[in-house]
Design a protein around this motif. Structure first.
Motif, PDB file in Angstrom:
ATOM      1  N   PHE A 239      -5.087 -19.749   5.737  1.00 18.76           N
ATOM      2  CA  PHE A 239      -4.592 -20.509   6.879  1.00 18.76           C
ATOM      3  C   PHE A 239      -3.106 -20.771   6.721  1.00 18.76           C
ATOM      4  O   PHE A 239      -2.571 -20.814   5.614  1.00 18.76           O
ATOM      5  N   ARG A 240      -2.455 -20.907   7.859  1.00 20.75           N
ATOM      6  CA  ARG A 240      -1.031 -21.222   7.865  1.00 20.75           C
ATOM      7  C   ARG A 240      -0.740 -22.217   8.988  1.00 20.75           C
ATOM      8  O   ARG A 240      -1.449 -22.255  10.000  1.00 20.75           O
ATOM      9  N   MET A 241       0.273 -23.005   8.759  1.00 17.48           N
ATOM     10  CA  MET A 241       0.715 -23.963   9.764  1.00 17.48           C
ATOM     11  C   MET A 241       2.041 -23.478  10.345  1.00 17.48           C
ATOM     12  O   MET A 241       2.896 -23.005   9.608  1.00 17.48           O
ATOM     13  N   SER A 242       2.173 -23.589  11.632  1.00 18.06           N
ATOM     14  CA  SER A 242       3.404 -23.131  12.271  1.00 18.06           C
ATOM     15  C   SER A 242       3.703 -24.000  13.477  1.00 18.06           C
ATOM     16  O   SER A 242       2.840 -24.732  13.966  1.00 18.06           O
ATOM     17  N   ARG A 243       4.914 -23.856  13.941  1.00 24.06           N
ATOM     18  CA  ARG A 243       5.363 -24.690  15.042  1.00 24.06           C
ATOM     19  C   ARG A 243       6.204 -23.864  15.997  1.00 24.06           C
ATOM     20  O   ARG A 243       6.897 -22.931  15.582  1.00 24.06           O
ATOM     21  N   ASN A 244       6.161 -24.209  17.260  1.00 21.73           N
ATOM     22  CA  ASN A 244       7.054 -23.560  18.218  1.00 21.73           C
ATOM     23  C   ASN A 244       8.506 -23.805  17.808  1.00 21.73           C
ATOM     24  O   ASN A 244       8.840 -24.858  17.254  1.00 21.73           O
ATOM     25  N   SER A 245       9.339 -22.844  18.093  1.00 20.39           N
ATOM     26  CA  SER A 245      10.764 -22.996  17.788  1.00 20.39           C
ATOM     27  C   SER A 245      11.363 -24.147  18.583  1.00 20.39           C
ATOM     28  O   SER A 245      10.941 -24.438  19.706  1.00 20.39           O
ATOM     29  N   ALA A 315      24.306 -22.400  19.565  1.00 22.42           N
ATOM     30  CA  ALA A 315      22.946 -22.921  19.419  1.00 22.42           C
ATOM     31  C   ALA A 315      22.280 -22.188  18.274  1.00 22.42           C
ATOM     32  O   ALA A 315      22.630 -21.049  17.941  1.00 22.42           O
ATOM     33  N   PHE A 316      21.325 -22.849  17.658  1.00 21.40           N
ATOM     34  CA  PHE A 316      20.467 -22.234  16.648  1.00 21.40           C
ATOM     35  C   PHE A 316      19.022 -22.363  17.096  1.00 21.40           C
ATOM     36  O   PHE A 316      18.579 -23.447  17.491  1.00 21.40           O
ATOM     37  N   GLU A 317      18.301 -21.259  17.044  1.00 25.95           N
ATOM     38  CA  GLU A 317      16.846 -21.336  17.169  1.00 25.95           C
ATOM     39  C   GLU A 317      16.294 -21.668  15.791  1.00 25.95           C
ATOM     40  O   GLU A 317      16.568 -20.959  14.815  1.00 25.95           O
ATOM     41  N   CYS A 318      15.540 -22.742  15.702  1.00 27.20           N
ATOM     42  CA  CYS A 318      14.990 -23.200  14.435  1.00 27.20           C
ATOM     43  C   CYS A 318      13.506 -22.861  14.417  1.00 27.20           C
ATOM     44  O   CYS A 318      12.716 -23.444  15.163  1.00 27.20           O
ATOM     45  N   VAL A 319      13.140 -21.903  13.579  1.00 28.92           N
ATOM     46  CA  VAL A 319      11.782 -21.361  13.564  1.00 28.92           C
ATOM     47  C   VAL A 319      10.916 -22.159  12.593  1.00 28.92           C
ATOM     48  O   VAL A 319      11.274 -22.348  11.440  1.00 28.92           O
ATOM     49  N   ASN A 320       9.767 -22.599  13.117  1.00 28.40           N
ATOM     50  CA  ASN A 320       8.782 -23.318  12.299  1.00 28.40           C
ATOM     51  C   ASN A 320       9.422 -24.509  11.576  1.00 28.40           C
ATOM     52  O   ASN A 320       9.339 -24.647  10.361  1.00 28.40           O
ATOM     53  N   SER A 321      10.047 -25.347  12.356  1.00 21.48           N
ATOM     54  CA  SER A 321      10.730 -26.522  11.805  1.00 21.48           C
ATOM     55  C   SER A 321       9.733 -27.659  11.592  1.00 21.48           C
ATOM     56  O   SER A 321       8.950 -27.983  12.479  1.00 21.48           O
ATOM     57  N   LYS A 322       9.775 -28.267  10.419  1.00 19.96           N
ATOM     58  CA  LYS A 322       8.884 -29.392  10.145  1.00 19.96           C
ATOM     59  C   LYS A 322       9.398 -30.666  10.804  1.00 19.96           C
ATOM     60  O   LYS A 322       8.630 -31.549  11.163  1.00 19.96           O
ATOM     61  N   LYS A 323      10.697 -30.749  10.961  1.00 16.69           N
ATOM     62  CA  LYS A 323      11.304 -31.944  11.544  1.00 16.69           C
ATOM     63  C   LYS A 323      11.837 -31.601  12.927  1.00 16.69           C
ATOM     64  O   LYS A 323      12.690 -30.725  13.076  1.00 16.69           O
ATOM     65  N   THR A 324      11.322 -32.289  13.951  1.00 16.25           N
ATOM     66  CA  THR A 324      11.775 -32.021  15.318  1.00 16.25           C
ATOM     67  C   THR A 324      12.124 -33.299  16.068  1.00 16.25           C
ATOM     68  O   THR A 324      12.738 -33.234  17.130  1.00 16.25           O
ATOM     69  N   LYS A 325      11.716 -34.432  15.560  1.00 16.43           N
ATOM     70  CA  LYS A 325      12.045 -35.695  16.219  1.00 16.43           C
ATOM     71  C   LYS A 325      13.451 -36.106  15.803  1.00 16.43           C
ATOM     72  O   LYS A 325      13.682 -36.462  14.643  1.00 16.43           O
ATOM     73  N   LEU A 326      14.371 -36.030  16.752  1.00 14.02           N
ATOM     74  CA  LEU A 326      15.782 -36.208  16.430  1.00 14.02           C
ATOM     75  C   LEU A 326      16.429 -37.245  17.348  1.00 14.02           C
ATOM     76  O   LEU A 326      17.132 -36.903  18.305  1.00 14.02           O
ATOM     77  N   PRO A 327      16.209 -38.516  17.076  1.00  8.45           N
ATOM     78  CA  PRO A 327      16.963 -39.542  17.792  1.00  8.45           C
ATOM     79  C   PRO A 327      18.433 -39.443  17.412  1.00  8.45           C
ATOM     80  O   PRO A 327      18.809 -38.717  16.473  1.00  8.45           O
ATOM     81  N   GLN A 328      19.286 -40.167  18.114  1.00 13.83           N
ATOM     82  CA  GLN A 328      20.726 -40.042  17.901  1.00 13.83           C
ATOM     83  C   GLN A 328      21.123 -40.339  16.456  1.00 13.83           C
ATOM     84  O   GLN A 328      22.043 -39.703  15.922  1.00 13.83           O
TER      85      GLN A 328
END
Length: 490
Positions: A239-245, A315-328
């Protein structure tokens, strides 16, 4: 759903169990569709496991143990632990499972066994199409168990952006698939020849199911055991875990004349120690814990050209990023993290951007205006009055042939570019500053020296003097970027 009498149901279950099927697969072959029935069987199996009353049975001949809790639950617990410790900041997830194609052959075999041994009971009452799919039964039971432990909301389909993908493996899958070549020799020999059509392999689940549909007992049994043979051991699971870019946009400044925008390689040999892409991307990858980052920008500057002003949009496409919640506060922290890396490359305006907005970034590469400052030198002293006449020229159309210096990476072509305005500042009798606003994609160096007349007109022809460029800066890229996104990250 078929309404069986108790005696009919008992007889069918007896046939299936004698053929090596587990309790959930017996329910599947009875055509049972209600999720609560499978959850009830699951609870009974769990109770027996907790009371140590259940000796380990043989793996099911159809599901290989996938629906048997004694085999599946230890793997489910591994998945739960992995999700909890993965570091993804997701709120929702989708749990999917992929099965070996050979299970289709085993299911067909068990169906033929039931059809033969229980003919008097099932004839006219049940067909193979009534069998509840294995994957559906798995989804009735196990995603809910995972959800209750990991604290995430489970969603099916494409609505979640965090995926846990389970792949069931079986060591004899390839061996068992050879049965299709014996059962349908002509069909699979033809498939083997058409590598352009079947480039992913001659076997597909739909193809195998279609091939098996009309194969009856008398033709099937000589080539494959009926019922299926008991597996030596149960399934294995990967199994693998992945995330949308996600996409992070911003602007960068480059304050050095010794750094390329992207890695500079000539015949595999690196010419500079780093690049703008790497100095930003490596820090971004580390901070967001990405698997990969992909760089995009609105145009590019040469290695010896500085990028000043508000900076170049990127811009950067960040593939399978674990951190996506980015407040200021996190964006400010990320900005500092990148800017502390190299004093000559600084970013500003970092913000999450949508995939659709990338189109605007790439349009700006060719459609927007850019402002440049060039330090120019003439071979002989110039006439200031003649030089100042350049300021009277507006929307000057250039015919630019691909510069010699970039022919190694761009095809040779003629391109029309527009210089909207020019301003002159005298420095010395042979030095002056040229400030130009031009269409994106205009080659400013070639505007100055002409590139062996490949750019027409040029300053050499306009001034009647041999003119060259000593240094060039991009002062501004006129593009609204990054775009404001209406999401919870802003």
């Amino acid at each position: 759903m078929v309404n069986w009498s108790d005696s009919q149901e008992e007889k069918i279950i007896e046939i299936l169990e004698n053929g090596g099927a587990c309790r959930k697969c017996c329910q599947r072959f009875l055509g049972k569709k209600q999720s609560y029935l499978y959850k009830t069987v699951h609870q009974l199996e769990m109770d027996k496991m907790s009371e140590n009353k259940q000796s380990k049975p043989n793996p099911c001949v159809v599901c290989l143990g996938i629906l048997q809790d004694v085999y599946m639950m230890p793997r489910v617990n591994e998945i739960i632990t992995s999700i909890k410790t993965s570091g993804y900041d997701a709120d929702k997830f989708t749990l999917s499972i992929s099965l070996p194609i050979s299970l289709s052959i085993r299911e067909h075999s068990l169906w033929l066994h039931l059809e033969k041994a229980g003919k008097d009971i099932i004839d006219g009452n049940l067909s193979k199409e009534d069998v509840t799919p294995l994957k559906q039964v798995w989804k009735y039971v196990y995603p809910e168990l995972v959800t209750s432990q990991v604290g995430l909301t489970h969603e099916s389909g494409d609505t979640a952006d965090f995926y846990v993908e389970l792949v069931v493996l079986w060591e004899k899958d390839t061996e068992e698939m050879k049965a299709m070549e014996r059962l349908c020799p002509k069909e699979y020999a033809e498939r083997a020849k058409k590598t352009n059509v079947y480039n992913m392999g001659v076997y597909s689940r739909q193809g195998v199911d279609n091939s098996l549909e009309n194969i009856k007992y008398d033709n099937f049994a000589p080539e494959y055991p009926v019922p299926p043979a008991v597996p030596d051991k149960p399934f294995d699971l990967d199994f693998r875990m992945s995330r949308n870019s996600i996409w992070i946009g911003g602007r960068y400044n480059k304050y050095t004349r010794h750094l390329p925008q992207t890695p500079w390689l000539i015949k595999g040999v690196r010419k500079c120690g780093s690049s703008v892409e790497e100095l930003i991307g490596d820090r971004l990858k580390e901070y967001l814990q990405c698997e990969q980052v992909k760089f995009l920008s609105s145009g590019r500057e040469d290695v010896d050209v500085r990028m000043l002003g508000s900076g170049r949009p990127f811009a950067f496409e960040c593939v399978n990023s674990k951190k996506t919640k980015l407040p200021q506060s996190n964006l400010d922290e990320l900005t500092k993290f990148i800017n502390d890396n190299h004093e000559s490359v600084q970013v500003n305006g970092l913000s999450p951007v949508s995939k659709s907005s990338i189109k605007k970034l790439k349009q700006g590469e060719e459609e927007k205006r850019k402002k440049y400052t060039a330090l120019c030198r003439t071979k002989d002293p110039y006439c200031l009055e003649t030089l100042k006449k350049l300021e009277e020229m507006t929307d000057l159309v250039l015919k630019q042939e691909t510069p010699i210096r970039v022919l190694h990476r761009r095809s040779n072509a003629f391109r029309d570019k527009v210089v909207h305005s020019m301003n002159i500042t005298q420095v010395s009798p042979t030095l002056f500053k040229l400030e130009a606003i031009a269409a994106a994609g205009t080659y400013i160096k070639e505007l100055v020296h002409g590139d062996f007349e490949r750019t027409q007109p040029n300053l050499c022809t306009l001034l009647g003097l041999e003119t060259d460029i000593l240094a060039l800066d991009v002062e501004e890229v006129f593009l609204e970027w990054p775009l404001e996104e209406k999401n919870g990250n802003k």
